[in-house]
Each structure stands twice: as structure tokens, then as C-alpha cells.
Design an enzyme around this catalytic site. Structure first.
Site: not given
Ligand code: P1T
Length: 397
Positions: A52, A104, A177, A202
Site C-alpha cells: 500500500r 500542550y 490527544d 513521550k
Molecule cells: O513533541 P511532539 O512529538 O511534536 O508532540 C507534541 C505534543 C502533543 N501533545 C501533547 C499532549 C504533548 O505534550 C506534546 C509535546 N509536549 C511537550 C514537549 C511537553 O513538554 O509538554
């Protein structure tokens, strides 16, 4: 529930270890999926694709993530924000978003400073109140974006209640999220959401060495549309990163139990601490959304937010004295981190919005890692003792 686990979803560990990992899919019978670094794949004829159009290492990860989120499909992106951007590419100018007010900082910044310039307006509403959330909906609302628990205040949004409001209108996408909870503790798709997204940077990867976003969904038409925005927009992760996240996920259930145990111990310790003003942790019975937590989640991660007594000077001293915790943005790795949201992760949130939410100078966010509980607690105690002099609060004791 599989085995004697007291938290998490049935069969979670088995799924994360086996789904998408079948050794028979490789000619070699490799038990661990190989990293396929090729950026192009031989076609059987012009315009004829063998698969795909994905990457074999990424496919393993996506299948596995779909299973642990309880979804049929998953897509991996170059970052959490890359996933957010690709989801928002499903919208068009004139559409409207209702987003949780506590988010965030980077998501807030993307909605306000990028999407707004492209004719997509966002209303930030307190989705912990269904009345306030409903009042923010407009006839042109096409996307509802919530985080639960929220970053950094760990407030909980009732997912089925939000979905019910969104379903009163046609074609409103509900995105949750799920970064802070992880699918080990919360499954937004089971609760009616259209997309569960996570910053895999994370907990999902868990080792602080990959930036990635992951989404899961059940609807095939939606999956195809999102696949198109990923493919056409280019927010694609590397095969090597897919390999690492697929590997990290194998221990997600083991890590999350331990994060939960350590964070509960920290929250219980801090809640009676004389140098601490308040502690926010959904697993504590005192948390204002604890009843919802019990209904919607099977536990919580290592995120503990608290306010120490005093002012910015006390907070700064604390952050300079703490040792087991590293002062850094991001979260969800095996190592303990501490963040000052007002000056770091949420500095881009407008000051009046921060004030309204209570993101102030003494609010600190802990990502409690997997070090020994005793060492974590002793470190918090020594840094609090160095930072906050009890004599200045004698009247409040
Ligand atoms: O860092 P990234 O993979 O782009 O993800 C963004 C993101 C999205 N949603 C949540 C709830 C998040 O906490 C984050 C990224 N947050 C951090 C880097 C922080 O220290 O809160």
C-alpha cells in the site's frame, strides 16, 4: 482481563509484543522486525504498487499501535505536532475548531499562529464543563480537539459527553490527544472518539530518543483521508525511528505500571508536604475529576503537577537544586524530568490565558520516571527544603 493485572486493558502486553510482528512476514523469519531503510520499492508495472505504498518497518509499528488503541487502523507521523498538522489538513478555510482551553502549548500555538492565518479559527473552551463546551460549537465547527488528562493541569474531559455534543452536528471529527494517559490506561476510540492521537515521543517510545506522532482510528474512509494528508503533506517518520518506537512499545505496559506506582507515591507524599501548596494527580481521591477518572481510565501515568509555596524565586531555587529530576521539556521517558510550564512548555500560551488557567510561577510539572521511589522522594524533599523556608510561611501552617 489477561493474567492478574490490576490496571490496563485485557491482553495489552500480548498485543504490544505480538501484533504486527509475525516472523513469517519476512523471508528470513526474523523474530525482530528488520529496519527497512529503502526509500523506494520495486513496482510490478508502471503505476502498480506491490503493497500500500508504506514502509515494512512502519507497517509493523502501525499494526501494533492500532491494536493497543483498540482501533482498526493506525498511522505514524514525524512528530506529535506533525500528526496534529496532518489531521488539521483535513479541514478547509472557513472551518472552525473547538479546542480544550488547557492544551500542550505547541498545539495551542499551532491553532492560533498557523491555522488561524489559513482561515481556520479556533475557540478555546473549558471542555470540563459540557455547557461551556456546547456553547463554543458553531454551525461550521468541523473539529473538536481535546486532551485528557490535560497538559499541564491534569484536568479530565468526559470523552463520551463531548462526543455526544459533537454528534448533534454533521461531520464533526472528535480527536483526543491521549499522550498523557497512553492507551494502557485510556482508550478514546472505545469511548466514541474518531481519532486517538499520541505524541509517541513521550510514553509510547519511552526512551527519550525519538520524536514521533501516532494516530489510531476505526473508520476506513477517515483512515484513507488521513493517509492522503500524511502522504501529500510529508510529515512521515523515518524507518529507523519506527523500529525504535516499535521496540519501545514492547515494554509500554511494564513501564506504565511502574510510572503509575511511583507517581502515586509522589502525589501522596507531596499532598501533605508543608512546603507544597497543592498537588494535582487524577489518581488522588481529592482530584476534582476523580470520579470521572475512575469511570474513564484504568490508572494514570507519571505526570504529577504541583505548586510549591512562595514565588518564582523559590521555584527557581527548587529547579536548580533538584538532582534525580532533570530540568527539561518533554516527558514520558524512563528518566524523571521537571518542567516550569509558564517559562518553558507553555510560554507561547498568551499570558491572560495562562493566568486564567492558573499556569503561574510556582506551578511545576513532574514527569516521574522509573528510578527508585525512595530516591525520587528524597530528592524532592531536599530540593523543597533548600527552596522554601518554612519560617516565611509560619502563619499559614
Ligand atoms: O513533541 P511532539 O512529538 O511534536 O508532540 C507534541 C505534543 C502533543 N501533545 C501533547 C499532549 C504533548 O505534550 C506534546 C509535546 N509536549 C511537550 C514537549 C511537553 O513538554 O509538554
Amino acid at each position: 482481563m489477561a493474567g492478574s493485572d490490576s490496571s490496563g486493558f485485557p491482553g495489552f502486553g500480548t498485543d504490544t509484543i505480538h501484533v504486527g510482528q509475525d516472523p513469517n512476514q519476512w523471508k528470513s523469519g526474523a523474530v525482530i522486525p528488520p529496519i527497512s531503510l529503502s526509500t523506494t520499492f520495486k513496482q510490478t508495472g508502471p503505476g502498480e504498487y506491490p503493497g500500500r505504498g508504506g514502509n515494512p518497518t512502519r507497517d509493523c509499528l502501525e499494526k501494533c499501535f492500532a491494536a493497543v488503541e483498540g482501533g482498526k487502523f493506525a498511522l505514524a507521523f514525524s512528530s506529535g505536532l506533525g500528526a496534529t498538522m496532518s489531521i488539521c489538513h483535513l479541514l478547509k478555510s472557513g472551518d472552525h475548531i473547538v479546542a480544550m482551553d488547557d492544551l500542550y502549548g505547541g498545539t495551542n500555538r499551532y491553532f492560533r499562529r498557523i491555522l488561524a492565518n489559513m482561515g481556520v479559527e479556533t475557540t478555546f473552551a473549558d471542555a470540563t464543563s459540557i455547557e461551556k463546551f456546547s456553547a463554543a460549537m458553531r454551525p461550521n465547527t468541523k473539529l473538536v480537539w481535546i486532551e485528557t488528562p490535560t497538559n499541564p493541569l491534569l484536568r479530565l474531559v468526559d470523552i463520551p459527553a463531548v462526543v455526544a455534543v459533537a454528534r448533534k452536528q454533521k461531520d464533526v471529527l472528535v480527536v483526543v490527544d491521549n499522550t498523557f494517559a497512553t492507551p494502557y490506561f485510556q482508550r478514546p476510540l472505545d469511548l466514541g472518539a474518531d481519532i486517538s492521537m499520541s505524541s509517541a515521543t513521550k510514553y509510547i517510545n519511552g526512551h527519550g530518543d525519538v520524536v514521533m506522532g501516532l494516530t489510531a482510528m476505526n473508520d476506513e474512509a477517515l483512515y484513507k483521508r488521513l493517509h492522503f494528508t500524511l502522504y501529500a503533506g510529508g510529515a512521515c517518520p523515518s524507518a529507523f525511528d519506527c523500529y525504535l518506537v516499535n521496540r519501545g512499545m514492547k515494554t509500554l505496559h511494564v513501564r506504565m505500571k511502574e510510572h503509575f506506582r511511583n507517581a502515586m507515591a509522589v502525589a501522596n507524599h507531596l499532598k501533605t508536604h508543608p512546603r507544597v501548596e497543592t498537588v494535582i494527580y487524577p489518581g488522588l481521591p481529592e482530584h476534582p475529576h476523580h470520579e470521572l477518572y475512575k469511570r474513564q481510565m484504568k490508572g494514570f501515568s507519571g505526570m504529577v503537577t504541583f505548586k510549591l509555596k512562595g514565588n518564582l524565586e523559590n521555584a527557581t531555587k527548587f529547579l536548580q537544586t533538584i538532582k534525580v529530576f532533570t530540568l527539561a521539556e518533554s516527558l514520558g521517558g524512563f528518566e524523571s524530568l521537571v518542567d516550569h510550564p509558564a517559562l518553558m512548555t507553555h510560554a507561547s500560551v498568551p499570558p491572560e490565558q495562562r493566568k486564567e488557567l492558573g499556569i503561574d510561577d510556582t506551578l511545576l510539572r513532574l514527569s516521574v520516571g522509573l528510578e527508585d521511589t525512595k530516591d525520587i522522594i528524597e530528592d524532592l524533599d531536599q530540593a523543597l527544603a533548600a527552596a522554601v523556608s518554612l519560617s516565611s510561611f509560619i502563619n499559614t501552617l
